[in-house]
Design a protein around this motif. Structure first.
Motif, PDB file in Angstrom:
ATOM      1  N   TRP A 186       0.829  -1.203   0.000  1.00  0.00           N
ATOM      2  CA  TRP A 186       0.000   0.000   0.000  1.00  0.00           C
ATOM      3  C   TRP A 186       0.865   1.256   0.000  1.00  0.00           C
ATOM      4  CZ3 TRP A 186      -4.525  -1.149  -1.581  1.00  0.00           C
ATOM      5  CH2 TRP A 186      -5.092  -2.384  -1.245  1.00  0.00           C
ATOM      6  N   VAL A 187       2.017   1.202   0.658  1.00  0.00           N
ATOM      7  CA  VAL A 187       2.969   2.314   0.570  1.00  0.00           C
ATOM      8  C   VAL A 187       3.484   2.449  -0.859  1.00  0.00           C
ATOM      9  CG1 VAL A 187       5.211   3.162   1.364  1.00  0.00           C
ATOM     10  CG2 VAL A 187       3.640   2.114   2.992  1.00  0.00           C
ATOM     11  N   VAL A 188       3.769   1.307  -1.470  1.00  0.00           N
ATOM     12  CA  VAL A 188       4.230   1.309  -2.866  1.00  0.00           C
ATOM     13  C   VAL A 188       3.150   1.872  -3.779  1.00  0.00           C
ATOM     14  CG1 VAL A 188       4.980  -0.153  -4.771  1.00  0.00           C
ATOM     15  CG2 VAL A 188       5.794  -0.627  -2.466  1.00  0.00           C
ATOM     16  N   LEU A 189       1.894   1.503  -3.530  1.00  0.00           N
ATOM     17  CA  LEU A 189       0.788   2.005  -4.346  1.00  0.00           C
ATOM     18  C   LEU A 189       0.658   3.523  -4.217  1.00  0.00           C
ATOM     19  CD1 LEU A 189      -1.699   1.524  -6.142  1.00  0.00           C
ATOM     20  CD2 LEU A 189      -3.020   1.115  -4.045  1.00  0.00           C
ATOM     21  N   VAL A 190       0.740   4.024  -2.998  1.00  0.00           N
ATOM     22  CA  VAL A 190       0.651   5.480  -2.788  1.00  0.00           C
ATOM     23  C   VAL A 190       1.810   6.190  -3.475  1.00  0.00           C
ATOM     24  CG1 VAL A 190       0.761   7.302  -1.042  1.00  0.00           C
ATOM     25  CG2 VAL A 190      -0.660   5.281  -0.650  1.00  0.00           C
ATOM     26  N   ASN A 191       3.013   5.638  -3.340  1.00  0.00           N
ATOM     27  CA  ASN A 191       4.174   6.244  -4.005  1.00  0.00           C
ATOM     28  C   ASN A 191       3.995   6.287  -5.522  1.00  0.00           C
ATOM     29  OD1 ASN A 191       5.525   6.630  -1.579  1.00  0.00           O
ATOM     30  ND2 ASN A 191       6.668   4.715  -1.722  1.00  0.00           N
ATOM     31  N   THR A 192       3.481   5.190  -6.091  1.00  0.00           N
ATOM     32  CA  THR A 192       3.299   5.130  -7.537  1.00  0.00           C
ATOM     33  C   THR A 192       2.231   6.110  -7.998  1.00  0.00           C
ATOM     34  OG1 THR A 192       3.846   2.773  -7.406  1.00  0.00           O
ATOM     35  CG2 THR A 192       2.950   3.569  -9.482  1.00  0.00           C
ATOM     36  N   LEU A 193       1.126   6.179  -7.267  1.00  0.00           N
ATOM     37  CA  LEU A 193       0.075   7.138  -7.603  1.00  0.00           C
ATOM     38  C   LEU A 193       0.575   8.573  -7.487  1.00  0.00           C
ATOM     39  CD1 LEU A 193      -3.072   5.557  -5.891  1.00  0.00           C
ATOM     40  CD2 LEU A 193      -2.718   5.893  -8.346  1.00  0.00           C
ATOM     41  N   LEU A 194       1.329   8.857  -6.421  1.00  0.00           N
ATOM     42  CA  LEU A 194       1.870  10.201  -6.235  1.00  0.00           C
ATOM     43  C   LEU A 194       2.851  10.554  -7.354  1.00  0.00           C
ATOM     44  CD1 LEU A 194       2.024  12.703  -4.426  1.00  0.00           C
ATOM     45  CD2 LEU A 194       3.842  11.569  -3.138  1.00  0.00           C
ATOM     46  N   PHE A 195       3.687   9.602  -7.712  1.00  0.00           N
ATOM     47  CA  PHE A 195       4.660   9.828  -8.777  1.00  0.00           C
ATOM     48  C   PHE A 195       3.969  10.082 -10.116  1.00  0.00           C
ATOM     49  CE2 PHE A 195       7.436   7.727 -12.041  1.00  0.00           C
ATOM     50  CZ  PHE A 195       8.384   8.738 -12.114  1.00  0.00           C
ATOM     51  N   ALA A 196       2.998   9.228 -10.469  1.00  0.00           N
ATOM     52  CA  ALA A 196       2.330   9.349 -11.765  1.00  0.00           C
ATOM     53  C   ALA A 196       1.450  10.594 -11.840  1.00  0.00           C
ATOM     54  CB  ALA A 196       1.500   8.092 -12.035  1.00  0.00           C
ATOM     55  N   ASN A 246      17.184  10.018  -3.983  1.00  0.00           N
ATOM     56  CA  ASN A 246      16.397   9.094  -3.166  1.00  0.00           C
ATOM     57  C   ASN A 246      15.158   9.770  -2.571  1.00  0.00           C
ATOM     58  OD1 ASN A 246      15.968   6.455  -2.312  1.00  0.00           O
ATOM     59  ND2 ASN A 246      16.978   6.773  -0.347  1.00  0.00           N
ATOM     60  N   THR A 247      14.582  10.693  -3.335  1.00  0.00           N
ATOM     61  CA  THR A 247      13.327  11.332  -2.947  1.00  0.00           C
ATOM     62  C   THR A 247      12.361  11.272  -4.131  1.00  0.00           C
ATOM     63  OG1 THR A 247      14.020  13.538  -3.685  1.00  0.00           O
ATOM     64  CG2 THR A 247      14.511  12.920  -1.394  1.00  0.00           C
ATOM     65  N   LEU A 248      11.075  11.243  -3.823  1.00  0.00           N
ATOM     66  CA  LEU A 248      10.082  11.213  -4.898  1.00  0.00           C
ATOM     67  C   LEU A 248      10.053  12.521  -5.677  1.00  0.00           C
ATOM     68  CD1 LEU A 248       6.868   9.378  -3.623  1.00  0.00           C
ATOM     69  CD2 LEU A 248       8.337   8.758  -5.546  1.00  0.00           C
ATOM     70  N   ILE A 249      10.241  13.633  -4.979  1.00  0.00           N
ATOM     71  CA  ILE A 249      10.176  14.927  -5.666  1.00  0.00           C
ATOM     72  C   ILE A 249      11.267  15.039  -6.723  1.00  0.00           C
ATOM     73  CG2 ILE A 249      11.560  16.019  -3.860  1.00  0.00           C
ATOM     74  CD1 ILE A 249       8.791  17.656  -5.980  1.00  0.00           C
ATOM     75  N   GLY A 250      12.445  14.485  -6.443  1.00  0.00           N
ATOM     76  CA  GLY A 250      13.520  14.527  -7.426  1.00  0.00           C
ATOM     77  C   GLY A 250      13.188  13.725  -8.673  1.00  0.00           C
ATOM     78  N   VAL A 251      12.653  12.518  -8.483  1.00  0.00           N
ATOM     79  CA  VAL A 251      12.291  11.680  -9.639  1.00  0.00           C
ATOM     80  C   VAL A 251      11.131  12.299 -10.404  1.00  0.00           C
ATOM     81  CG1 VAL A 251      11.752   9.339 -10.380  1.00  0.00           C
ATOM     82  CG2 VAL A 251      13.024   9.688  -8.288  1.00  0.00           C
ATOM     83  N   GLY A 271       4.353   7.589 -16.395  1.00  0.00           N
ATOM     84  CA  GLY A 271       4.841   7.622 -15.021  1.00  0.00           C
ATOM     85  C   GLY A 271       4.526   6.344 -14.261  1.00  0.00           C
ATOM     86  N   TRP A 272       3.355   5.774 -14.507  1.00  0.00           N
ATOM     87  CA  TRP A 272       2.951   4.547 -13.821  1.00  0.00           C
ATOM     88  C   TRP A 272       3.873   3.381 -14.169  1.00  0.00           C
ATOM     89  CZ3 TRP A 272      -0.539   3.710 -10.025  1.00  0.00           C
ATOM     90  CH2 TRP A 272      -0.923   2.391  -9.760  1.00  0.00           C
ATOM     91  N   SER A 273       4.345   3.340 -15.402  1.00  0.00           N
ATOM     92  CA  SER A 273       5.167   2.210 -15.849  1.00  0.00           C
ATOM     93  C   SER A 273       6.669   2.496 -15.794  1.00  0.00           C
ATOM     94  CB  SER A 273       4.786   1.827 -17.281  1.00  0.00           C
ATOM     95  OG  SER A 273       5.010   2.912 -18.164  1.00  0.00           O
ATOM     96  N   GLU A 274       7.063   3.687 -15.407  1.00  0.00           N
ATOM     97  CA  GLU A 274       8.488   4.043 -15.397  1.00  0.00           C
ATOM     98  C   GLU A 274       9.278   3.160 -14.433  1.00  0.00           C
ATOM     99  OE1 GLU A 274      11.920   5.463 -16.376  1.00  0.00           O
ATOM    100  OE2 GLU A 274      10.126   6.295 -17.331  1.00  0.00           O
ATOM    101  N   PHE A 275      10.420   2.687 -14.893  1.00  0.00           N
ATOM    102  CA  PHE A 275      11.250   1.809 -14.059  1.00  0.00           C
ATOM    103  C   PHE A 275      12.662   2.348 -13.833  1.00  0.00           C
ATOM    104  CE2 PHE A 275      14.522  -1.583 -14.049  1.00  0.00           C
ATOM    105  CZ  PHE A 275      14.278  -2.086 -12.778  1.00  0.00           C
ATOM    106  N   ILE A 276      13.345   2.724 -14.891  1.00  0.00           N
ATOM    107  CA  ILE A 276      14.774   3.006 -14.786  1.00  0.00           C
ATOM    108  C   ILE A 276      15.046   4.228 -13.911  1.00  0.00           C
ATOM    109  CG2 ILE A 276      14.835   4.373 -16.911  1.00  0.00           C
ATOM    110  CD1 ILE A 276      17.583   1.985 -15.604  1.00  0.00           C
ATOM    111  N   LEU A 277      14.230   5.273 -14.032  1.00  0.00           N
ATOM    112  CA  LEU A 277      14.470   6.481 -13.237  1.00  0.00           C
ATOM    113  C   LEU A 277      14.244   6.232 -11.749  1.00  0.00           C
ATOM    114  CD1 LEU A 277      12.937   9.263 -15.526  1.00  0.00           C
ATOM    115  CD2 LEU A 277      15.340   8.685 -15.202  1.00  0.00           C
ATOM    116  N   PRO A 278      13.097   5.666 -11.318  1.00  0.00           N
ATOM    117  CA  PRO A 278      12.953   5.377  -9.882  1.00  0.00           C
ATOM    118  C   PRO A 278      13.966   4.361  -9.378  1.00  0.00           C
ATOM    119  CG  PRO A 278      10.822   5.320 -10.980  1.00  0.00           C
ATOM    120  CD  PRO A 278      11.860   5.371 -12.052  1.00  0.00           C
ATOM    121  N   ARG A 279      14.339   3.407 -10.201  1.00  0.00           N
ATOM    122  CA  ARG A 279      15.294   2.377  -9.751  1.00  0.00           C
ATOM    123  C   ARG A 279      16.656   2.972  -9.448  1.00  0.00           C
ATOM    124  NH1 ARG A 279      17.993  -0.231  -7.468  1.00  0.00           N
ATOM    125  NH2 ARG A 279      18.684  -2.407  -7.715  1.00  0.00           N
TER     126      ARG A 279
END
Length: 280
Positions: free
Chosen positions: A71-81, A140-145, A210-218
């Motif tokens: 659920w934390v991962v889901l919130v992070n992904t929704l916030l990112f996208a 290592n922050t969501l705002i940066g990505v 944004g929902w499917s992005e992998f390389i940048l968050p990784r």
């Protein structure tokens, strides 16, 4: 008599529909079996399920050892996208209008530069972006990505919005300006509704990207507290000691559900993007 003897449009197109159906059938069967496999168990060496179970979905109520909560991962992904989509829509809608309507000095050079920026794959910029984010404290922050992803998606958004603004007649804006409206009011109340199909399609494209992005968050946000779904799935594969293929499939299905829902709800807007702006 000649009109009655001519084959109907439906009769002429049914072979194409049949061919597309046959080509799509293996994919449909595969996805159905994928979902069935997440809620059933089968005997060793058998492809036919024989037991119903929800144990493969226990990641929804139990956090896997060494992994963040789904659920934390889901919130992070929704916030990112959603944040990426908001930034792309806001900036693209304004910059595209300026490049289409205003006499901006060096406009052709700017447009060419935007296209050149879009030509660079994001992976070629990773080292430079990594260094910059570390220097400004956003590694290592969501705002940066979010900022990086939005910047990489902006060239396409700007070009798309400029093309749609070019199809909007000048008379609409002149009528608003003649009535005393400011340029901003004309843009917001008269022009934006004319390019709504482009906004809807661009927003959907940006969200799915944004929902499917992998390389940048990784690379830029590897921590568990800022992990997104694509990175979470990759970490399940990398866990050789406790790899659960059935749970991996269930997480993949859970990850794909929002994408399927969005496509079903907004597919009409995706088709309308080819129609350009509304004229008249």
């Amino acid at each position: 008599m000649a009109a009655s003897s001519a084959p109907s449009a439906n009769f002429r197109t049914w072979p194409i529909v049949l061919l597309l159906t046959l080509l799509s059938l293996p994919l449909v069967v595969m996805y159905i079996y994928l979902f069935v496999d997440t809620v059933t168990d089968s005997s060793t060496g058998s492809l036919i399920p024989d037991t119903f179970t929800l144990s493969h979905w226990d990641f929804l109520w139990h956090t896997k050892v060494g992994k963040p909560s789904v659920w934390v991962v889901l919130v992070n992904t929704l916030l990112f996208a959603t944040s990426t989509t908001t930034v792309v829509l806001l900036i693209s809608s304004m910059v595209g209008y300026a490049l289409s309507r205003l006499n901006v000095p060096g406009r052709s050079v700017l447009l060419a530069g935007v296209m050149v920026m879009h030509a660079f794959p994001s992976v070629t910029l990773l080292i430079a972006i990594f260094v910059v984010l570390q220097m400004v404290g956003l590694y290592n922050t969501l705002i940066g990505v979010i900022l990086v992803k939005a910047a990489l998606d902006l060239p396409l958004g700007i070009w798309l919005m400029k093309g749609f603004y070019d199809t909007v007649p000048w008379e609409i804006e002149m009528a608003g300006i003649t009535d005393g409206a400011s340029r901003f009011t004309v843009w917001r109340r008269l022009v934006l509704p004319q390019v709504f199909p482009a906004l809807a399609a661009l927003g959907l494209f940006a969200f799915l990207s944004g929902w499917s992005e992998f390389i940048l968050p990784r690379v830029l946000a590897p921590g568990n507290n800022v992990q997104v779904f694509s990175v979470y799935l990759a970490s399940l594969i990398a866990d050789d000691n406790n790899f659960d293929l059935s749970m991996f499939k269930a997480v993949g299905v859970f990850y794909a559900i929002p994408v399927i829902v969005l496509f079903v709800l907004f597919q009409r807007h995706l088709m309308n993007i080819y129609g350009g702006g509304t004229k008249g």
